[in-house]
Structures are given as C-alpha cells and as structure tokens.
Design a protein around this motif. Structure first.
Motif, PDB file in Angstrom:
ATOM      1  N   LEU A 869      61.182  38.069  83.864  1.00  0.00           N
ATOM      2  CA  LEU A 869      60.472  39.339  83.969  1.00  0.00           C
ATOM      3  C   LEU A 869      59.570  39.317  85.194  1.00  0.00           C
ATOM      4  O   LEU A 869      59.137  38.242  85.636  1.00  0.00           O
ATOM      5  N   PRO A 870      59.234  40.474  85.735  1.00  0.00           N
ATOM      6  CA  PRO A 870      58.312  40.525  86.879  1.00  0.00           C
ATOM      7  C   PRO A 870      56.962  39.928  86.492  1.00  0.00           C
ATOM      8  O   PRO A 870      56.590  39.910  85.307  1.00  0.00           O
ATOM      9  N   PRO A 871      56.186  39.438  87.460  1.00  0.00           N
ATOM     10  CA  PRO A 871      54.900  38.793  87.145  1.00  0.00           C
ATOM     11  C   PRO A 871      53.943  39.683  86.363  1.00  0.00           C
ATOM     12  O   PRO A 871      53.129  39.182  85.586  1.00  0.00           O
ATOM     13  N   ALA A 872      54.015  40.989  86.544  1.00  0.00           N
ATOM     14  CA  ALA A 872      53.086  41.885  85.860  1.00  0.00           C
ATOM     15  C   ALA A 872      53.450  42.115  84.405  1.00  0.00           C
ATOM     16  O   ALA A 872      52.647  42.652  83.641  1.00  0.00           O
ATOM     17  N   VAL A 873      54.660  41.718  84.003  1.00  0.00           N
ATOM     18  CA  VAL A 873      55.149  42.019  82.659  1.00  0.00           C
ATOM     19  C   VAL A 873      55.148  40.754  81.816  1.00  0.00           C
ATOM     20  O   VAL A 873      55.616  39.701  82.245  1.00  0.00           O
ATOM     21  N   GLU A 891      54.402  44.044  77.586  1.00  0.00           N
ATOM     22  CA  GLU A 891      53.110  44.559  78.030  1.00  0.00           C
ATOM     23  C   GLU A 891      52.936  44.376  79.533  1.00  0.00           C
ATOM     24  O   GLU A 891      53.446  43.429  80.130  1.00  0.00           O
ATOM     25  N   HIS A 892      52.224  45.308  80.119  1.00  0.00           N
ATOM     26  CA  HIS A 892      51.758  45.190  81.495  1.00  0.00           C
ATOM     27  C   HIS A 892      50.414  44.470  81.418  1.00  0.00           C
ATOM     28  O   HIS A 892      49.493  44.928  80.760  1.00  0.00           O
ATOM     29  N   GLN A 893      50.290  43.343  82.076  1.00  0.00           N
ATOM     30  CA  GLN A 893      49.125  42.503  81.862  1.00  0.00           C
ATOM     31  C   GLN A 893      48.070  42.583  82.976  1.00  0.00           C
ATOM     32  O   GLN A 893      47.185  41.736  83.038  1.00  0.00           O
ATOM     33  N   PHE A 894      48.147  43.619  83.806  1.00  0.00           N
ATOM     34  CA  PHE A 894      47.143  43.792  84.851  1.00  0.00           C
ATOM     35  C   PHE A 894      46.410  45.112  84.652  1.00  0.00           C
ATOM     36  O   PHE A 894      46.995  46.110  84.231  1.00  0.00           O
ATOM     37  N   GLN A 895      45.121  45.094  84.982  1.00  0.00           N
ATOM     38  CA  GLN A 895      44.358  46.332  84.990  1.00  0.00           C
ATOM     39  C   GLN A 895      44.693  47.126  86.247  1.00  0.00           C
ATOM     40  O   GLN A 895      45.177  46.589  87.250  1.00  0.00           O
ATOM     41  N   VAL A 906      55.586  49.217  86.447  1.00  0.00           N
ATOM     42  CA  VAL A 906      56.774  48.367  86.545  1.00  0.00           C
ATOM     43  C   VAL A 906      57.832  48.915  85.599  1.00  0.00           C
ATOM     44  O   VAL A 906      57.537  49.237  84.449  1.00  0.00           O
ATOM     45  N   THR A 907      59.055  49.008  86.091  1.00  0.00           N
ATOM     46  CA  THR A 907      60.174  49.392  85.244  1.00  0.00           C
ATOM     47  C   THR A 907      61.090  48.190  85.074  1.00  0.00           C
ATOM     48  O   THR A 907      61.544  47.599  86.051  1.00  0.00           O
ATOM     49  N   VAL A 908      61.327  47.837  83.828  1.00  0.00           N
ATOM     50  CA  VAL A 908      62.167  46.691  83.501  1.00  0.00           C
ATOM     51  C   VAL A 908      63.462  47.208  82.883  1.00  0.00           C
ATOM     52  O   VAL A 908      63.430  48.005  81.942  1.00  0.00           O
ATOM     53  N   SER A 909      64.568  46.772  83.418  1.00  0.00           N
ATOM     54  CA  SER A 909      65.862  47.142  82.863  1.00  0.00           C
ATOM     55  C   SER A 909      66.248  46.146  81.781  1.00  0.00           C
ATOM     56  O   SER A 909      66.269  44.935  82.003  1.00  0.00           O
ATOM     57  N   THR A 931      59.423  51.603  81.366  1.00  0.00           N
ATOM     58  CA  THR A 931      58.370  51.647  82.371  1.00  0.00           C
ATOM     59  C   THR A 931      57.038  51.304  81.727  1.00  0.00           C
ATOM     60  O   THR A 931      56.671  51.864  80.690  1.00  0.00           O
ATOM     61  N   LEU A 932      56.342  50.390  82.332  1.00  0.00           N
ATOM     62  CA  LEU A 932      55.030  49.952  81.850  1.00  0.00           C
ATOM     63  C   LEU A 932      53.993  50.236  82.920  1.00  0.00           C
ATOM     64  O   LEU A 932      54.162  49.845  84.079  1.00  0.00           O
ATOM     65  N   ARG A 933      52.912  50.887  82.522  1.00  0.00           N
ATOM     66  CA  ARG A 933      51.785  51.109  83.412  1.00  0.00           C
ATOM     67  C   ARG A 933      50.686  50.113  83.085  1.00  0.00           C
ATOM     68  O   ARG A 933      50.715  49.489  82.036  1.00  0.00           O
ATOM     69  N   PRO A 934      49.724  49.931  83.971  1.00  0.00           N
ATOM     70  CA  PRO A 934      48.706  48.894  83.754  1.00  0.00           C
ATOM     71  C   PRO A 934      48.104  48.945  82.356  1.00  0.00           C
ATOM     72  O   PRO A 934      47.698  49.997  81.871  1.00  0.00           O
ATOM     73  N   MET A 935      48.103  47.803  81.693  1.00  0.00           N
ATOM     74  CA  MET A 935      47.534  47.579  80.366  1.00  0.00           C
ATOM     75  C   MET A 935      48.305  48.272  79.239  1.00  0.00           C
ATOM     76  O   MET A 935      47.832  48.336  78.115  1.00  0.00           O
TER      77      MET A 935
END
Length: 947
Positions: A869-873, A891-895, A906-909, A931-935
């Motif tokens: 997964l991308p670093p933000a996810v 979860e998106h783990q950045f503010q 971030v959009t994860v397929s 698609t996940l937005r911050p937090m």
C-alpha cells in the motif's frame, strides 16, 4: 496456492462489496419522544449504574459479587433487579453501558427472559449507551484497540437486538480526561452525542459562567465538518445523583416518607429541595439532565425506583398549583433529542480535555505512566492478538481454525482498554488478572498463528515462541546449533527490522534466504541483571531482516562453536557513533549524549539526555495534603533530583549495530543504539528496582534538553492518531491558574511527541503510553516509572508499589524510545512510519533444526498483498467476520497539514491487476477503487469465495 488458504491477493479478486459502515451518519430522527412540556422546566431523570470492568475487584469478582469484603458489588444481581423493576411500571427507564458484563448475563438467561429483555429494548425502556465492550480509557489507549473493543460490543448488541439496540449516545462518565481522537471516532461511528462527567474544576467553573457545559466538539482538523463534529454534554453532577437524592442500598439518604399518618413525613421537604436544585442548574434550554445512580448501584433496584416514582409523582402534582417543573424518566438520547429540537448554536471546541484536575493540587496526570510494564504488555498484546492473529486467520483460511482457541484473546484485549485497566489505576491483584487474561489469550492465539504459518509454508514443524527477547531470553536459540526464525510483518508495506537473539555460539553461518549483515555481540551486564537467572546466553545474534507486506520471511541460522569471536566491548567514553543517516556525539568527560545530526539534511542540534526523579508528595506540606498516587502526580518540588552527572560507559561498534552502554546507578542504565540503515536513534532504558529505603516515593523521568527554540510549545499525539499543540501553563479555551507547574503541564503521550522550531524537529516515539511535558524551552521530559508509598485517596486504597515473585525488591521496567531529527515540513513522513512500526512490530516464531526436515518443499517467504500500500495508507483491520465474511479497514494516516506529499488524498485499487495501487485525487470511480482523504477510515465487509 493451496486451496485451504487465501492470500489477500486472491481474497480481493473474489469478493463482493457488501457495505461501507464507518463513515459518519446523519443524526437519528427516530428517537423516542421524551414527553416533555414546552412551557416548563423538564427534568430528565436518568437511572443508571456505572460498572467498572475491573478496578478494586477483578472482572469475575464484580460480575458474581465475590470478595464483597473489598467492595460490595455484584453486576449479575444489578441486571436481575433492574429488569424485574422495569416490568412493574412502563414509565420506568434504565440505561446500560458495559457490554462485557451484559453479554455474560445475557448468555445465562432463559429464552423467555431473553424475549422479555428484547421487548424492553424495543420499547425504549432499557437503552444501551456507549455500547463498547467497556468504557475505555482515553489517555493511555491506542485508537486501533479502542475501535476493536467498540466493534466487539456494538456487534453483539446489533446481532442480539437489531436497530433498537444500537447506542445513539457515547457515555464516558468516569475516564479521567477526554481525548479529541475519542470524540472523532465516536462521531465517525455515527453517534449523535457524547456525555461525560469529569472535567477540570477550573474549566467547569468557566463553562458554568459562560453557559458552555454543552458544546460542539470539532474533533479533527483534517476531516471536513461535520464528519468529526460531535455534540458534547458535560453532566452537571459528575455521574452521581444530586446531594440528598441517592436511594441505593449503598446510600444513607432518607427515603421519601409519604404517609402523613406516620412519623417523619418528608414529602414537602424532599420536593422543595429538589425544586431548588433543578432551578439552580445552569441551562440554555428548558431541559436539564440528572444522573440517578453511581458505581455498581441498583443491585436492589426497588429502592431506587420506588423513591423515583414518588419523586416524579409529588413534584409533578404541583403543576396543578402553577408549578412549571416537569419531572420524567428519561435517557441521554431522549434528552439529546430535546436539545436538538431547541435549534440553538453551541460553543465550538477544537482541542481536548487534558489534563484533568479536581482541585488546586490534584492533577490526574500520574496514570499516564502508572504500571508501565502492564502498559507495554497491553501494547504488545494489541499487536499479537488483535492484528497478527486476525490477519493470519484470514490469510490462511479454514486451515488456521483448528485447535483450542476462540474469542478469549479478543475479549482479553477489549477488557484491557477499560479506564481502570491499561490506565494502571487498579489494585495490584486486578492488574495481575488483566495480565493473566492477556497471557491466556496469547496462548490460544499461538495455536492459530502456528496453524496459519503451517498452511502458508507447507511445513508441519513445531512453532516455538520466545516472549522474553527484550531481556535476551529464548531457550531454543540459546541451546540449539541450528534453528529457523520466521518474521511476520503485519504492516501493508515492507519493513526492515533488527532482530536480536540470545545465543551461546559465535558467528552465524549462511543465513537464508540471502546474505545479510550479521554480528554477534556480548550480552550486557544490565540485561544479565534484569533477566535474573531466566536465561544463560552470553551473546546476542544481531541481524537485519526484510519482511514483505502482510507476509513473512524465514531465515535459517547455524551457529559455529569455534568461529570468530564476538564483537568486543570497550570500557571508554566514545567520541561518536554514526550510520548513513545519523551521527551521535558524546561528551568525553561525562559519557552523556551531546549532539544529534541528520547527515542527509545536514542539520545538527545540541542534545543532552539524562535521568532524574521527582520526590513524590506524601501529603505533608503546607500547600496541600494531596499525595502522589496511581491517579495523581504531585512532586514535592519542581526541581527533580539528577540520578548521576556522569555515566559509566562501554561501547560496541560493528557494521550491524553501534552501541553505547551507559550505567547511571545500580537501578538506572541505558543503551544508546544505532543500527545500520536506521533513521532513528534508539534509547533502550532499564529502570528499577526504585529504591525506597529512604522512605521517599520516586517518579523517574528521562529529559532531553536541546538547542531547539520551542517557546515552551510541544506536540503530542491523541490516541496514536492526530497531533495536538501544547503550551506550558496554557489552555486554549479558558484562562488557567497554574498551581502545579510540573504535574499541571503533563500530557498523555500514546505513541509520539515532538518539539520543533523553524529549522529542526526532534520527535520521540514511545513503545507504550507514557506521560510527559516540555517544562523548559527546548526540553522534553517523559516519565518512565513510578514507585509510590502512599495512596492518593481516589478509591484504590493502596499505594502504587509494584513487586512480583521475580522482583520482590521492586519492579524493573525496560523500554525503548526512538529519536528522529528532521526538517519540520517533512518530519511527519518519517515519524509517522517509525511510530507505526513501534506499535505493530513483526512477530517472530522459531523452529528447531531445519524448517522442513521431511520434505523438499519449503516456502521461505510469503506476502498477502500483490503490492504494498502507499505510505499514507494503513491496513488498520483485516479480520474474519463470519464464516465467509472478512472485515477490512483502510485508513489514511496523515493529517491534512503534515506533509506536502503524504497528506494528499490517495486512491487504492483493490482489483488484482498488473500495475500497483495508484495515487489519485478524485472520487471513487468504481467499487474496486477506494479513495482516502487525510485521517479518513473506510470500513468494508468482504465476501470470500474460495475455489
């Protein structure tokens, strides 16, 4: 791939999206009417009990009513009695909170009684509030464990009672301060409101004057409103009844005596006093709430309800003479509905409710650190029980589910989140019981892990677990000449991890699958002391492992008896240690840290670190008689005692790891450690037994003093997620009159804290929940251990003086801090990931000899993901839900403000295809792309189809 196991790669290929259940929902519009009057003051009486899931007695003792010599409390009798009394009057109401207790009671009821209770729930006469397995602590819990325990409780209520059993109100009447992240989670779970009882005494006074005891809490600076907005009410009397109106068998208030022919008729007096209390309550609407109950009350519910029936009757009878007061049985959700109908604008709050004080010198900031060993064990258990076990059960499929295990491990973790559990505010025998439950859960979990790894690796070799590697104890590696170690990574991205194993050989031979940096170093004197004859290894094998996302790697190790000697220790003060990223220097005269430099960014700060102890107040001073205890931190002086001005040192310098081993006293030592390739400096501290032969309680801290210009500002995380700004002697929404310059500036640190200026940011990542503060400019201190000789008079009735059969002279605690130095604009990209790896560490399992001695097939690695997964996810949850359903949380783990790169949507397929998950900045375009937005946290139920 064997048909008996399913990796996430295949799982995501054969799924049908069922539902998304975590995003916030609109406030309910189907709440029952409260029958209030528009032209009267409506007093909502809320009958309730507060049943701690362990505190002075264990969970079992509380449920059964055992050990009433400690505290008279029996939860099973409370539920028996309440149900009986609700049936006698359809106007009566009751709310219940702790699903852990209700679940036990429910399972022991007859079908006819269960149907009766369902009827009470359907009619709104028995209402569940909060609904988690327990009422969790808010300072010392990690958000992932909180979500899991809430899920367990809410799932039971939903499956048992359907929509009518769904709690609409979060109810945290007893936790000792309130975290913003808890409010954010409650809002995202769809709660309409949040009520609590404990509030700083100065804050309460301010809010009473400003009519702000009810407010809108905007609990995230990243999620767009109203996603994390939650109406919040502060209960006017804590969670107790008004003075003089307690009619439980544990109370001494007189009953309502309403026969005029008998002595001591008191109806007029009771009604008059009640009306005075009701009219004096601060309010913005014509509705007020009164909690009618307290700790473990309603064991004889007839006492309460008979008097409440009379109170309602006689107060309302005055309406015929012009009274404008209406009293009714109610619930928090009914009360909240009336406030919603008032259509008012409420005060807005964006910070949190820490720290909490109930008087001038009584700051409840000690429990941020109390029982540090239990806090660490809870954190390890969260990783092992809630994450690794759950993931491997999904990845290995049905093959994992053979053996003696069940829900015990999940229940043990859920109970540990209670506000008198991981908080450390229970009696010692109760703390032992929490630890025992976690240990039993881990034993059952080991069966599942072994089954899963056997299925995934095609190996039937017996798996061995070494739970004392932090003190260099593992009987297998100490005695075996050849063994295999499997490293399972619960994160959805690859990790590089330093493994340290106790051995008695010298150099390893041919680690599998590829050659890696390996070194043997001698076990330190501090480790030999703390393990107290539980192991005999003279050396440690240190090497770096690589583990794939959501998968494992297996390494084979052979030890040579006559190989090259271990790295030597040099008894001198080193000038510096460094790797590719960091350089650490030491003072040549004292042996203490003197600077830290980031070689990539070419930044350097002065950094000194030492250990100190505060003399815990015994209550005998002129300002206050309040002593330090399990809850309250109160030092006798604002200046701590330094343990030593210098450190005796030894150094070990190899290509794998560089260590400076420091001794400050017989009861404080540390290893300053820097691994090859690491962006973080490790401080492994060992503290204890704290000496008390001088009759002084001690609260030990480590303090980092730097050249960073902080203006007395620092930052802490909230339950491991969002970061909040803190300032010395300051509260964002009210003017603080500071009476305790140390304790009044302590905050909970769940996973990380940092200080920064325009140029530099120093982040400290902790391995458990701890308390800390920034008392001086450029300084950050963290409390590590506490040993106290007096109780703080908050109910526990015993001092926090931990011993055990291994440590009869006082508990020894070992832990780790990780330090990183970065430029402020990009620091989050580093410390978020470091903190995540600290919370979810790889799990090691061992096999003696060859992994697969009887077969040529030997799977040496496995990943449950097609791509990381991308670093933000973050893959927050992957767990079996039902026979063919899997619960997945991403979860998106950045503010939103933390990182120019990682704070983007971030959009994860989820679809299996050749390319890796992609980063996008637009809405979901298909069920396969999330698609996940911050937090933001997204939750899915997936149906698994095996073929």
């Amino acid at each position: 791939m064997r048909t008996s196991s399913t990796s996430l790669l295949y799982l995501l290929y054969f799924i049908r999206l069922l539902k998304i259940d975590f995003p916030a929902v609109e406030p309910s519009t189907t709440l029952p009417l409260s029958n209030g009057h528009t032209n009267m003051l409506n007093v909502h009486l809320v009958p309730h009990t507060h049943d701690d899931v362990g505190w002075l007695k264990t969970v079992d003792q509380y449920y059964y009513g055992d050990r009433n010599d400690i505290q008279h409390a029996g939860v099973q009798y409370i539920l028996d009695s309440v149900v009986d009394q609700l049936l006698k009057n359809p106007d009566r109401r009751f709310i219940y909170v702790e699903t852990a207790f209700f679940y036990r009671w429910w399972k022991r009821q007859s079908p006819s009684m269960q149907q009766t209770v369902r009827q009470l729930v359907d009619e709104g006469r028995l209402e569940f509030v909060n609904g988690g397995w327990c009422m969790s602590d808010e300072a010392t819990t990690h958000y992932s464990a909180v979500i899991d325990q809430m899920t367990m409780g809410l799932r039971f209520l939903n499956e048992t009672f359907g929509a009518c059993g769904r709690p609409r109100v979060a109810w945290h009447i007893d936790p000792f301060g309130h975290a913003r992240e808890h409010a954010s989670m409650f809002a995202q779970m769809g709660y309409d409101g949040f009520f609590f009882g404990r509030l700083d005494y100065q804050d309460r006074t301010h809010r009473m004057v400003q009519l702000e005891q009810e407010l809108l809490w905007r609990a995230s600076d990243s999620l767009p409103p109203p996603t994390a907005d939650l109406f919040t009410g502060i209960l006017p009397n804590g969670y107790n009844p008004p003075e003089g109106f307690c009619w439980d068998q544990s109370c001494d208030d007189p009953p309502i005596r309403d026969d005029p022919d008998l002595e001591d008729y008191n109806v007029n007096d009771v009604v008059s006093r009640f009306l005075g209390i009701a009219k004096a309550q601060v309010r913005r609407t014509n509705h007020i709430i009164m909690t009618m109950g307290s700790d473990f009350q309603y064991e004889n519910a007839n006492l309460w309800y008979k008097n409440l029936d009379k109170l309602i009757l006689y107060v309302n009878a005055l309406q015929a003479n012009g009274s404008k007061v209406n009293v009714l049985y109610s619930t928090p959700s009914c009360y909240l509905q009336e406030l919603h109908r008032a259509n008012l604008t409420w005060a807005l709050k964006t910070d949190d409710f820490f720290p909490y004080a109930d008087s001038d010198h009584d700051f409840w900031t000690g429990y941020f650190t109390s029982r540090p060993a239990l806090k660490r064990y809870e954190r390890i258990s969260n990783s092992n029980l809630q994450v690794t076990c759950n993931q491997l059960e999904v990845l290995a499929g049905p093959a994992s589910r053979t053996g003696p295990f069940g829900e015990g491990e999940k229940k043990a973790m859920a109970v540990a989140q209670h506000h008198d559990a991981v908080s450390g505010t229970e009696k010692q025998h109760v703390a032992n019981d929490y630890a025992r439950r976690l240990a039993n859960g881990w034993q059952r979990c080991q069966v599942l892990v072994s089954n899963s790894l056997a299925a995934l690796s095609a190996s039937s070799a017996k798996r061995i677990y070494c739970d004392n590697l932090n003190i260099s104890v593992c009987p297998l590696t100490e005695s075996s000449r050849k063994f295999a170690v499997t490293v399972y990574n619960p994160l959805a991205r690859p990790v590089s991890w330093a493994v340290r194993l106790p051995v008695n050989g010298s150099n390893p031979d041919d680690p599998f699958p590829t050659m890696c940096l390996v070194q043997v170093v001698p076990v330190s004197a501090a480790t030999r002391g703390v393990r107290r004859n539980r192991g005999f290894a003279v050396n440690e094998l240190v090497f770096q492992v690589q583990a794939p996302p959501l998968g494992y790697s297996t390494y084979s190790v052979s030890l040579l008896q006559n190989g090259p000697p271990p790295a030597s220790m040099k008894p001198r003060h080193p000038a510096a240690i460094q790797n590719e990223y960091l350089r650490v220097t030491f003072d040549p005269d004292t042996g203490l840290l003197s600077s830290l430099a980031n070689l990539e960014t070419k930044q350097s700060i002065k950094l000194t670190q030492n250990f100190y102890w505060y003399n815990a107040s015994d209550g005998n001073n002129t300002e206050s008689n309040q002593p330090s205890g399990a809850y309250i931190f109160r030092p006798n002086s604002s200046t701590p005692f330094i343990i030593s001005q210098t450190a005796k040192t030894e150094t070990v310098q190899t290509s794998v790891v560089q260590e400076v081993r420091q001794w400050f006293s017989p009861w404080v030592s540390q290893v300053v450690r820097l691994y090859a390739g690491s962006r973080a400096l490790e401080l492994e501290w060992t503290v204890g037994p704290l000496p008390i032969d001088d009759s002084l309680g001690k609260e030990v801290i480590t303090r980092l003093d730097t050249s960073i210009q902080t203006a007395e500002v620092f930052y802490t995380d909230s339950n491991g997620r969002e970061v909040l700004r803190r300032k010395k002697d300051f509260r964002p929404t009210w003017t603080l009159k500071q009476s305790e310059p140390i304790a009044g500036n302590y905050y909970p640190i769940n996973s990380r804290a940092f200080i920064k200026d325009d140029a530099d940011q120093l982040t400290v990542v902790t391995d458990r929940s701890q308390g800390g503060g920034s008392i001086h400019n450029g300084s950050l201190e963290i409390m590590l251990h506490r040993r106290l000789l007096y109780d703080d008079v908050r109910g526990v009735a015993e001092p926090l003086n931990e011993t055990s059969h291994i440590f009869p002279d006082g508990l020894v605690v070992r832990g780790r801090l990780l330090l990183s130095l970065e430029r402020p604009p990009v620091a989050a990209d580093t410390h978020r990931l470091i903190a995540q790896e600290m919370v979810l560490q790889p799990l090691l399992t061992f096999t003696d000899g060859d992994l697969n001695p009887n077969t040529r097939l030997e799977v040496r690695g496995f990943s449950g993901l097609q791509a990381a997964l991308p670093p933000a996810v973050h893959l927050l949850t992957l767990t079996q839900w039902d026979q063919d359903l899997v619960l997945l949380r991403l979860e998106h783990q950045f503010q939103s403000w933390e990182s120019k790169v990682s704070s983007q949507p971030v959009t994860v397929s989820l679809q299996v295809r050749d390319e890796t998950p992609v980063l996008k900045t637009f809405q979901d375009i298909s069920p396969w792309e999330v698609t996940l937005r911050p937090m933001e946290i997204r939750t899915f139920l997936l149906r698994v189809v095996l073929r």
